[in-house]
Write a protein that holds these residues in place. Structure first.
Motif, PDB file in Angstrom:
ATOM      1  N   ASP B   8      28.504   6.842  31.210  1.00 42.08           N
ATOM      2  CA  ASP B   8      29.080   6.114  30.089  1.00 42.08           C
ATOM      3  C   ASP B   8      29.310   7.049  28.907  1.00 42.08           C
ATOM      4  OD1 ASP B   8      29.922   4.174  28.350  1.00 42.08           O
ATOM      5  OD2 ASP B   8      27.878   3.526  27.841  1.00 42.08           O
ATOM      6  N   ASP B   9      30.572   7.392  28.691  1.00 34.88           N
ATOM      7  CA  ASP B   9      30.974   8.205  27.545  1.00 34.88           C
ATOM      8  C   ASP B   9      30.157   9.505  27.439  1.00 34.88           C
ATOM      9  OD1 ASP B   9      32.576   8.681  25.323  1.00 34.88           O
ATOM     10  OD2 ASP B   9      31.086   7.853  23.940  1.00 34.88           O
ATOM     11  N   ARG B  11      29.030  13.238  27.154  1.00 43.21           N
ATOM     12  CA  ARG B  11      29.542  14.422  26.449  1.00 43.21           C
ATOM     13  C   ARG B  11      28.593  15.590  26.633  1.00 43.21           C
ATOM     14  NH1 ARG B  11      33.435  12.725  22.767  1.00 43.21           N
ATOM     15  NH2 ARG B  11      33.640  10.471  22.972  1.00 43.21           N
ATOM     16  N   ASN B  23      33.879  21.306  23.795  1.00 44.86           N
ATOM     17  CA  ASN B  23      33.529  20.049  24.446  1.00 44.86           C
ATOM     18  C   ASN B  23      33.829  20.149  25.932  1.00 44.86           C
ATOM     19  OD1 ASN B  23      32.825  18.808  21.982  1.00 44.86           O
ATOM     20  ND2 ASN B  23      35.008  18.496  21.559  1.00 44.86           N
ATOM     21  N   ASP B  26      33.997  15.617  27.706  1.00 49.61           N
ATOM     22  CA  ASP B  26      34.417  15.023  26.448  1.00 49.61           C
ATOM     23  C   ASP B  26      34.654  13.514  26.598  1.00 49.61           C
ATOM     24  OD1 ASP B  26      35.248  14.746  23.902  1.00 49.61           O
ATOM     25  OD2 ASP B  26      37.074  15.938  24.084  1.00 49.61           O
ATOM     26  N   GLY B  27      33.551  12.772  26.688  1.00 51.71           N
ATOM     27  CA  GLY B  27      33.675  11.320  26.753  1.00 51.71           C
ATOM     28  C   GLY B  27      34.101  10.827  28.123  1.00 51.71           C
ATOM     29  N   SER B  29      33.620   8.536  31.433  1.00 50.55           N
ATOM     30  CA  SER B  29      32.970   7.323  31.924  1.00 50.55           C
ATOM     31  C   SER B  29      33.489   7.010  33.326  1.00 50.55           C
ATOM     32  CB  SER B  29      33.300   6.122  31.030  1.00 50.55           C
ATOM     33  OG  SER B  29      32.923   6.389  29.705  1.00 50.55           O
ATOM     34  N   GLY B  64      26.443  10.053  24.757  1.00 46.43           N
ATOM     35  CA  GLY B  64      26.670   9.140  25.877  1.00 46.43           C
ATOM     36  C   GLY B  64      25.464   9.082  26.787  1.00 46.43           C
ATOM     37  N   LYS B 221      38.187  15.762  29.932  1.00 43.82           N
ATOM     38  CA  LYS B 221      38.437  14.319  29.970  1.00 43.82           C
ATOM     39  C   LYS B 221      38.943  13.889  31.343  1.00 43.82           C
ATOM     40  CE  LYS B 221      39.744  13.344  25.195  1.00 43.82           C
ATOM     41  NZ  LYS B 221      39.449  14.575  24.451  1.00 43.82           N
TER      42      LYS B 221
END
Lengths: 283, 262
Positions: B8-9, B11, B23, B26-27, B29, B64, B221
């Motif tokens: 979940d999200d 990082r 990063n 980077d987020g 999920s 996250g 991502k």
């Protein structure tokens, strides 16, 4: 045109650059190459396919005289009237890097980490072509520009760790073609690279082959790479060539059961007749 | 029977000397469901391996969360991992480095069997499962080829009774003709045991043949995700299109794919 070359003796028309006859290579009593016959048409890319342990790499090594210490090599490799297997070490040293060059799988280990790019590219220009330092640097910058390295002058002062894998492979290719060789051996030149970077390297090799009339041996297990770059494909198994022919014939109508097996095992096989996968024209 | 691995999200941020923060993840999920094979593809440097390491607690998250069932995945310390998190197992890229060179294969599999919560398969059964002769148990890693070693590494992971198997470029160091076979084998042994498989690779062609769903990662991502066939046939994100378009077709036509510069 290469497209009318369809048989094993395809090279018979064009003058071959290299003719390998009954090449046998033994290490510690183990036979790695068992009477290999292979003809490399001049100015063409010949792909060497096969599984690991089939002897692809060892064939490349024998062509450039880098077989492991203690290997017994028999047979003949005719390179423009010269039998490479009869050369002394000194004679081979004069040829290697000058008339026969090589590009390896991993450019991060084929380039020296502690020497600048300029130093690595000029060393063998000065050695083989007796250029002055200045001449050699000019030529090295030209070469880097040719293989598509941005800011060639600046790149000469940099070190390998400052470049990405794809850029390093371009630099390694620049080094390989520096002395305008007739024969280039490329052993898995794109295997360590991402597909997007691979395409650029394949295009560069194709251009160099066409522009310089280079004869290229492309050693790879990747039939996508062979299909896009090789003019001819030779399939190896257990130290022998089982089939050689035009890429289209070998891929579309393989004659040897082993080739058929290799091609049918490819994950991309089902895509073969379609357009590129990205076009998604199957809907 | 298995539990979900839920990201979940997530990082992961690194400090790069002179260049500030990177990063790497980077987020991100996604959910890895039991009994499925999820492929994760992307180019080098996109953050795939960092994500894999975070999933089994080898790299701490900077934001996250990751949970396995209802258990949060905490970064590993020197102490023993929590028993429940041992149900998440990893197969690494390089079986030359991941096996103990000085211990017989049978012993290494025995070690792994001890982690199994229930009735672990026998060493012989494990070797059968990965299609190696039972005599393999008596040997040392150096006696085997890369492909055989990776099968041993898979057997070792399976010996622990995993619910989630993570393969980080598990076939990258193998031969082409073997890559496909070993990938298929991983899928089979994972699913036969009811585990989920996260298969991370830059080799799109292989992922296509074994993954039910696929995640496409770029610059930390997930840019696209979906059922594998859909992503291949109708890629939506420009990055996915570019990636798939760069694969040379095995058509014998001598065409080198054109790749738009980014």
């Amino acid at each position: 045109m290469s497209d009318d070359l369809t048989t094993t003796d395809a090279a018979a028309g064009a003058a071959p650059a290299v003719r390998i006859r009954d090449l046998r290579l033994t290490i510690d009593g183990r036979q790695i190459l068992r009477g290999l016959d292979l003809t490399l048409p001049k100015g063409k890319v010949t792909g060497l396919a096969g599984e690991s342990g089939s002897g692809k790499t060892m064939t490349g090594m024998a062509l450039i005289g880098l077989q492991p210490e203690g290997a017994v090599v028999e047979g003949a490799i005719d390179f423009g009237g010269l039998n490479l297997l009869a050369l002394s070490r000194r004679e081979f040293n004069r040829l290697r890097g000058a008339r026969i060059a090589m590009v390896f799988q991993d450019p991060t280990s084929s380039l020296h980490p502690m020497l600048s790019i300029g130093r690595q590219l000029t060393d063998h220009l000065r050695h083989h072509l007796r250029m002055s330092r200045r001449e050699a640097l000019d030529r090295a910058a030209e070469l880097l520009a040719r293989v598509g390295v941005p800011d060639p002058r600046g790149a000469l002062r940099k070190y390998p760790h400052e470049f990405s894998g794809g850029q390093l492979q371009r630099i390694a290719i620049a080094g390989a073609i520096a002395c305008e060789p007739e024969l280039l051996i490329a052993d898995e030149p794109t295997t360590a690279l991402d597909v997007t970077v691979q395409a650029g390297i394949l295009r560069l090799l194709r251009e160099l082959c066409d522009e310089l009339g280079l004869t290229v041996v492309l050693i790879t297990h990747d039939f996508g790479v062979l299909s896009s770059l090789a003019d001819e494909i030779a399939v190896m198994r257990r130290g022998e060539i089982v089939e050689q022919g035009h890429r289209y014939e070998v891929i579309r109508n393989p004659r040897h059961p082993y080739t058929r097996e290799l091609i049918e095992s490819l994950p991309m096989h089902e895509l073969a007749p379609a357009e590129g996968p990205a076009e998604g024209g199957e809907g | 029977m298995g539990r979900e691995l839920v990201v979940d999200d997530a990082r992961v941020t690194y400090s790069v000397a002179g260049r500030g923060q990177l990063n790497a993840v980077d987020g991100v999920s996604f959910t890895l469901e039991p009994g499925t094979v999820l492929g994760l593809v992307g180019e080098s440097g996109c953050g795939k391996s960092t994500l894999a390491r975070a999933l089994c607690g080898l790299t701490p998250l900077s934001g996250g969360g990751i949970r396995f069932g209802d258990k949060p995945v905490a970064p590993m310390r020197l102490s023993r991992r929590e028993p429940e998190l041992l149900r998440v197992q990893m197969v690494f890229q390089n079986p030359y480095a991941s096996l103990n060179p000085r211990r017989r294969i049978g012993k290494q599999l025995e070690d792994a069997r001890r982690i199994h919560p229930g009735q672990a398969p026998t060493v012989g059964e494990l070797l059968d499962e990965v299609e190696l002769p039972r005599s393999t148990a008596a040997g040392f890693p150096y006696q085997f080829s890369g492909g055989q070693r990776q099968r041993i590494a898979i057997a070792r992971a399976m010996a622990t009774g995993p619910e989630v198997l993570i393969g980080d470029e598990p076939i990258a160091s193998l031969d082409a003709s073997l890559q496909s076979k070993v990938a298929q084998l991983m899928r089979r042994v994972a699913l036969d045991s009811g585990a989920a498989l996260l298969f991370i690779s830059h080799d799109l062609a292989i992922v296509r043949t074994i993954a039910d769903r696929v995640l496409v990662m770029s610059a930390g991502k997930i840019v696209e995700s979906g059922p594998t066939q859909r992503v291949w046939q109708q890629p939506e994100h420009p990055y996915t299109k570019r990636l798939l378009g760069a694969i040379p077709a095995v058509d014998g036509l001598g065409r080198i794919p054109l790749v738009e510069p980014r």
